[in-house]
Design a protein around this motif. Structure first.
Motif, PDB file in Angstrom:
ATOM      1  N   PHE A 169     -18.536  -3.477  13.314  1.00 59.58           N
ATOM      2  CA  PHE A 169     -17.371  -2.602  13.192  1.00 59.58           C
ATOM      3  C   PHE A 169     -17.383  -1.531  14.281  1.00 59.58           C
ATOM      4  CE2 PHE A 169     -15.065   0.991  11.177  1.00 59.58           C
ATOM      5  CZ  PHE A 169     -13.834   0.364  11.091  1.00 59.58           C
ATOM      6  N   LYS A 193     -16.493  -2.845  17.620  1.00 61.55           N
ATOM      7  CA  LYS A 193     -15.048  -3.003  17.795  1.00 61.55           C
ATOM      8  C   LYS A 193     -14.391  -1.668  18.141  1.00 61.55           C
ATOM      9  CE  LYS A 193     -14.469  -7.416  16.560  1.00 61.55           C
ATOM     10  NZ  LYS A 193     -13.823  -8.437  17.397  1.00 61.55           N
ATOM     11  N   LEU A 194     -15.030  -0.596  17.708  1.00 59.30           N
ATOM     12  CA  LEU A 194     -14.509   0.726  18.057  1.00 59.30           C
ATOM     13  C   LEU A 194     -15.057   1.187  19.410  1.00 59.30           C
ATOM     14  CD1 LEU A 194     -14.855   2.615  14.652  1.00 59.30           C
ATOM     15  CD2 LEU A 194     -12.734   1.910  15.715  1.00 59.30           C
ATOM     16  N   LEU A 216     -13.750 -13.022  12.783  1.00 57.51           N
ATOM     17  CA  LEU A 216     -13.381 -11.813  12.049  1.00 57.51           C
ATOM     18  C   LEU A 216     -11.993 -11.360  12.467  1.00 57.51           C
ATOM     19  CD1 LEU A 216     -16.583  -9.612  12.079  1.00 57.51           C
ATOM     20  CD2 LEU A 216     -15.500 -10.650  10.094  1.00 57.51           C
ATOM     21  N   CYS A 217     -11.178 -11.071  11.487  1.00 56.20           N
ATOM     22  CA  CYS A 217      -9.809 -10.712  11.786  1.00 56.20           C
ATOM     23  C   CYS A 217      -9.521  -9.400  11.054  1.00 56.20           C
ATOM     24  CB  CYS A 217      -8.913 -11.837  11.273  1.00 56.20           C
ATOM     25  SG  CYS A 217      -7.210 -11.529  11.579  1.00 56.20           S
ATOM     26  N   PHE A 218      -8.877  -8.495  11.753  1.00 55.39           N
ATOM     27  CA  PHE A 218      -8.619  -7.201  11.135  1.00 55.39           C
ATOM     28  C   PHE A 218      -7.175  -7.105  10.675  1.00 55.39           C
ATOM     29  CE2 PHE A 218     -12.261  -6.764  13.774  1.00 55.39           C
ATOM     30  CZ  PHE A 218     -13.107  -5.981  13.009  1.00 55.39           C
ATOM     31  N   GLU A 219      -7.006  -6.958   9.405  1.00 60.37           N
ATOM     32  CA  GLU A 219      -5.637  -6.792   8.911  1.00 60.37           C
ATOM     33  C   GLU A 219      -5.652  -5.852   7.714  1.00 60.37           C
ATOM     34  OE1 GLU A 219      -4.496 -10.747   8.018  1.00 60.37           O
ATOM     35  OE2 GLU A 219      -6.007 -11.004   6.457  1.00 60.37           O
ATOM     36  N   PHE A 225     -12.818  -1.190   7.642  1.00 61.90           N
ATOM     37  CA  PHE A 225     -11.540  -1.145   8.339  1.00 61.90           C
ATOM     38  C   PHE A 225     -10.446  -0.564   7.445  1.00 61.90           C
ATOM     39  CE2 PHE A 225      -7.686  -3.372  10.036  1.00 61.90           C
ATOM     40  CZ  PHE A 225      -7.619  -2.639  11.214  1.00 61.90           C
ATOM     41  N   LEU A 239      -4.506   0.758  16.213  1.00 60.68           N
ATOM     42  CA  LEU A 239      -5.909   0.481  15.916  1.00 60.68           C
ATOM     43  C   LEU A 239      -6.104  -0.983  15.521  1.00 60.68           C
ATOM     44  CD1 LEU A 239      -8.689   1.930  15.751  1.00 60.68           C
ATOM     45  CD2 LEU A 239      -8.337   2.032  13.296  1.00 60.68           C
ATOM     46  N   THR A 240      -5.183  -1.509  14.700  1.00 59.84           N
ATOM     47  CA  THR A 240      -5.305  -2.902  14.266  1.00 59.84           C
ATOM     48  C   THR A 240      -5.291  -3.839  15.470  1.00 59.84           C
ATOM     49  OG1 THR A 240      -4.156  -2.325  12.240  1.00 59.84           O
ATOM     50  CG2 THR A 240      -4.379  -4.663  12.719  1.00 59.84           C
ATOM     51  N   MET A 252      -8.556  -3.428  17.465  1.00 59.39           N
ATOM     52  CA  MET A 252      -9.704  -4.039  16.794  1.00 59.39           C
ATOM     53  C   MET A 252      -9.684  -5.550  16.940  1.00 59.39           C
ATOM     54  SD  MET A 252     -11.581  -1.673  15.362  1.00 59.39           S
ATOM     55  CE  MET A 252     -12.448  -2.282  13.928  1.00 59.39           C
ATOM     56  N   ASN A 253      -8.491  -6.122  17.044  1.00 58.96           N
ATOM     57  CA  ASN A 253      -8.407  -7.560  17.193  1.00 58.96           C
ATOM     58  C   ASN A 253      -8.495  -7.991  18.655  1.00 58.96           C
ATOM     59  OD1 ASN A 253      -8.230  -8.638  14.490  1.00 58.96           O
ATOM     60  ND2 ASN A 253      -6.303  -7.525  14.331  1.00 58.96           N
TER      61      ASN A 253
END
Lengths: 391, 175
Positions: free
Chosen positions: A15, A18-19, A47-50, B106, B121-122, B125-126
Motif C-alpha cells: 500500500f 503505491k503511495l 491488486l485493483c483499487f476501487e 485504501f 488517488l484511485t 493507485m492503479n
C-alpha cells in the motif's frame, strides 16, 4: 498467526509503495518478496483499487451488539498471568522486519525474518533494537533514527544524547500500544517513558512498556535487569512484571535483576516503597530502602536482606561493584557484558567470595587480570570461553 | 474504544470478504467472522495491538472456514480445489489477507478525502500517470498534482498505519 502477521506487513508495504513512500530498505524487502515467486508478482499486479460501498451501518451495529452480549456471557474468571502474556507478546510480535538500512549484508529481509525471541537467542542483534507495536524493528543507534521523530498514537519518540524519550502530545486515542527495547550483550540503553519514568536497561535484556501510559496502570514487562526511577503518580500504580512476581510502586527508585535464564532473581529498593506481589503463590512482601528480595526459583525460596543499594545500581554508571559476592555471580555478569562463556575447572571455585569496585573496562582481560591478582584463581580465555582454574 | 471494537469498526467488512473467499456465501461468511470475534475476546489479554488481533482473526477465520467446508460438505468446484491442494491453501490465505488488508487501508484513506481527491488517488493507485489522470477526469496536470498533494497530506492524518515513515511521505507527496 505468524503467517498472517507477515502478510499484514506485506500488505502495508504494498500500500505504501503505491503511495510512493517506501524507504530504501522497505523497497528492498518488497522487491525480495516480489521476486521470491511468480505468484507474488501476479498477486501484486492483480491488486485493483476501487471504492467499496460501505456495509449498512445499522446491520453492523446489530452485529456488534450481538457480539458484545456473547462475549460477556462467556467471560473467563482466570487470573491474568503476566508471564504467559510476556511470552506471547514475544511470539505475537512475530515476524517484523528491519526498517533501516546500513550493514546491508546483515540486513534481515522480510522473507527470512525471524521472531524477536529467535533474534535474541541467536545473538543476531549487535545493536539495541526498538520494536514498535507493529512489530517493526529499529536499530536505536543508527543516525537515521537519531535525527528523526516518529509519532505513535499521539506520542512523540525522540533520541536525545543517546536517551530514547517518549512524550505525550495532545490527540491520539485511548488504545494502549506497547513498544519493546532489546539490548544485546555489552550494551545498555536509557529510556524515558511517556509518564517521565526513567529506565536504565542493562545488557542482554528486554523490556516492554505502554507507549502513552494513559491507562489505569503502568504495566511493564521485563526479562533481564533494569533500574527504574518511577515518576510519582498515586492514581496509576507502576508495575514491573517479571517471571515469578510483580513489583508494584507508586513512585520510587529500584533495581530489578530478573533474567529468565538465571535461577535467582532480585529486586532492590533504593528509595521509596515497593510491593512484591507473587500473584497468590505466596504472601506479598513490602520492601524498605536498602532491602533486597531474592527469589531462588530452583528451591523456591524467598529471602529479604539488607544491602548497599547503590552498589546494586552502579552498573548504570559503567562500574562493576560486588560486595562479598560468589565468583559465579561475578562471572555471570561478565559473561553477559563481554559475551563470553564461563567454565570452571573446579566447582568449588564458584563459591569464592570477592569484593570489588572496578571500572567496566572494554576488554574482558582487564577485570580478569584484577581478579587473578588476588592469587586465588587463574583465567584462561580462548575462543570466547573463559576457563576458571585453581591457582 | 477497545482494540476489538476498533478492529471491528475498521475491518469487519474486509474480514467478511476474506471469509467469503473460502465460503462463497455471504451469510455463512458473516457467521464465521462473528465466531472468530468471540474467540478473540477470550484471547484479548494477549492481543495487545490491532495487528496482533487481526493476525489472530485471519487465522481463526481461515480455520473455521475450512472446517465448515470440510464438515458441512458445501461443495462448489472452487472450494474442492481449495481443500484438495494444500499448496493452494497457503496461497489462498496469503492472497486473501494481503488483498483485504490493502483494500481496507485504501477504503480508510479514501474516507478522509473529498470526491475529486478520491478520484485522483484511485487512478494514481492503479498506476495511472498524472497526464493520464488529467485526461480521464478532464482536468489539467497541475490540478491533478494539486489534488494529489492534498490527498497525500490528508492521509497523514491517519498516519498511525505508517508510523516512522510518514515524514518521508509528506516530503514526497509535495513533489
Amino acid at each position: 498467526m505468524k503467517e498472517a502477521k507477515k502478510h499484514i506487513d506485506i500488505a502495508k508495504l504494498i500500500f505504501r509503495n503505491k503511495l510512493g513512500v517506501l524507504s530504501e530498505s522497505e523497497q528492498k524487502a518488497l522487491n525480495d518478496w516480489l521476486s521470491s515467486s511468480q505468484q507474488n508478482q501476479d498477486l501484486y499486479n492483480q491488486l485493483c483499487f476501487e471504492e467499496v460501498e460501505p456495509m449498512d451501518a445499522s446491520h453492523k451495529n446489530d452485529v456488534w451488539n450481538k457480539l458484545e452480549r456473547a462475549s460477556k456471557g462467556k467471560k473467563r474468571m482466570v487470573k491474568f498471568l503476566w508471564t504467559s502474556v510476556a511470552a506471547s507478546i514475544a511470539v505475537l510480535f512475530g515476524i517484523g522486519y528491519w526498517m533501516l538500512q546500513s550493514n546491508t549484508s546483515e540486513e534481515v529481509l522480510i522473507s527470512q525474518v525471524a521472531t524477536v525471541e529467535k533474534i535474541i537467542s541467536n545473538k543476531k542483534i549487535e545493536n539495541t533494537v526498538l520494536i514498535l507495536s507493529t512489530g517493526e524493528m529499529i536499530e536505536l543507534n543508527k543516525s537515521t533514527f537519531a535525527g528523526g521523530v516518529c509519532e505513535v498514537n499521539g506520542v512523540v519518540l525522540q533520541m536525545e544524547n543517546g536517551i530514547l524519550k517518549y512524550r505525550n502530545k495532545s490527540g491520539g486515542n485511548n488504545e494502549e500500544l506497547f513498544n519493546s527495547i532489546v539490548t544485546p550483550r555489552g550494551k545498555t540503553q536509557e529510556v524515558i517513558l511517556a509518564d517521565g519514568t526513567h529506565v536504565w536497561l542493562n545488557a542482554d535484556s528486554k523490556i516492554t512498556y505502554p507507549v502513552s501510559m494513559k491507562g489505569k496502570k503502568r504495566p511493564v514487562d521485563l526479562n533481564g535487569e533494569a533500574y527504574f526511577e518511577v515518576t510519582h503518580n498515586k492514581t496509576k500504580p507502576f508495575q514491573v512484571n517479571v517471571d515469578d512476581y510483580l513489583v508494584e510502586v507508586l513512585g520510587t527508585s529500584f533495581n530489578v535483576d530478573a533474567y529468565s535464564v538465571d535461577h535467582v532473581s532480585k529486586t532492590t529498593l533504593v528509595e521509596g516503597r515497593v510491593k512484591i506481589d507473587f500473584q497468590n503463590n505466596r504472601k506479598d512482601i513490602l520492601l524498605a530502602p536498602n532491602e533486597q528480595v531474592s527469589l531462588d526459583k530452583k528451591i523456591e525460596k524467598v529471602k529479604v536482606e539488607k544491602v548497599k543499594s547503590l552498589d546494586i545500581a552502579s552498573w548504570r554508571h559503567g562500574r562493576f561493584v560486588f560486595r562479598k559476592q560468589p565468583l559465579s555471580a561475578i562471572m555471570k555478569t561478565f559473561a553477559r557484558w563481554y559475551d563470553v562463556e564461563v567454565k570452571y575447572e573446579n566447582e568449588l571455585l564458584k563459591d569464592l567470595l570477592l569484593t570489588m569496585n572496578i571500572e567496566r573496562y572494554s576488554d574482558v582481560n582487564d577485570p580478569l587480570t584484577i581478579i587473578s591478582s588476588t592469587n586465588k584463581v587463574l583465567f584462561e580465555l580462548k575462543d570466547r570461553i573463559i576457563t576458571v582454574k585453581q591457582k | 474504544m477497545s482494540i476489538i471494537k476498533r478492529t471491528f469498526e475498521d475491518h469487519y467488512e474486509g474480514l467478511v470478504r476474506f471469509a467469503n473467499r473460502y465460503l462463497n456465501d455471504m451469510a455463512q461468511a458473516e457467521d464465521v467472522v462473528q465466531e472468530a470475534f468471540i474467540a478473540c475476546w477470550k484471547e484479548k489479554d494477549e492481543l495487545k495491538t490491532e495487528e496482533q488481533t487481526r493476525a489472530f482473526l485471519y487465522t481463526a477465520i481461515k480455520n473455521r472456514a475450512l472446517n465448515v467446508i470440510k464438515h458441512e460438505k458445501v461443495k462448489s468446484n472452487y472450494q474442492q480445489t481449495v481443500i484438495s491442494e494444500s499448496n493452494n491453501e497457503d496461497l489462498l490465505f496469503e492472497t486473501g489477507v494481503i488483498t483485504e488488508e490493502v483494500s481496507t487501508l485504501f477504503q480508510k484513506a479514501l474516507a478522509e478525502l473529498p470526491d475529486q481527491q478520491k478520484s485522483v488517488l484511485t487512478f494514481a493507485m492503479n498506476g495511472y500517470k498524472n497526464s493520464e489522470i488529467g485526461e480521464e477526469l478532464g482536468i489539467s496536470v497541475n490540478t491533478v498534482k494539486f489534488h494529489k498533494t492534498n490527498a497525500y497530506e490528508a492521509i497523514r492524518k491517519w498516519a498511525k498505519y505508517f508510523f516512522v515513515i510518514f515524514i518521508l511521505l509528506f516530503i514526497r507527496g509535495l513533489r
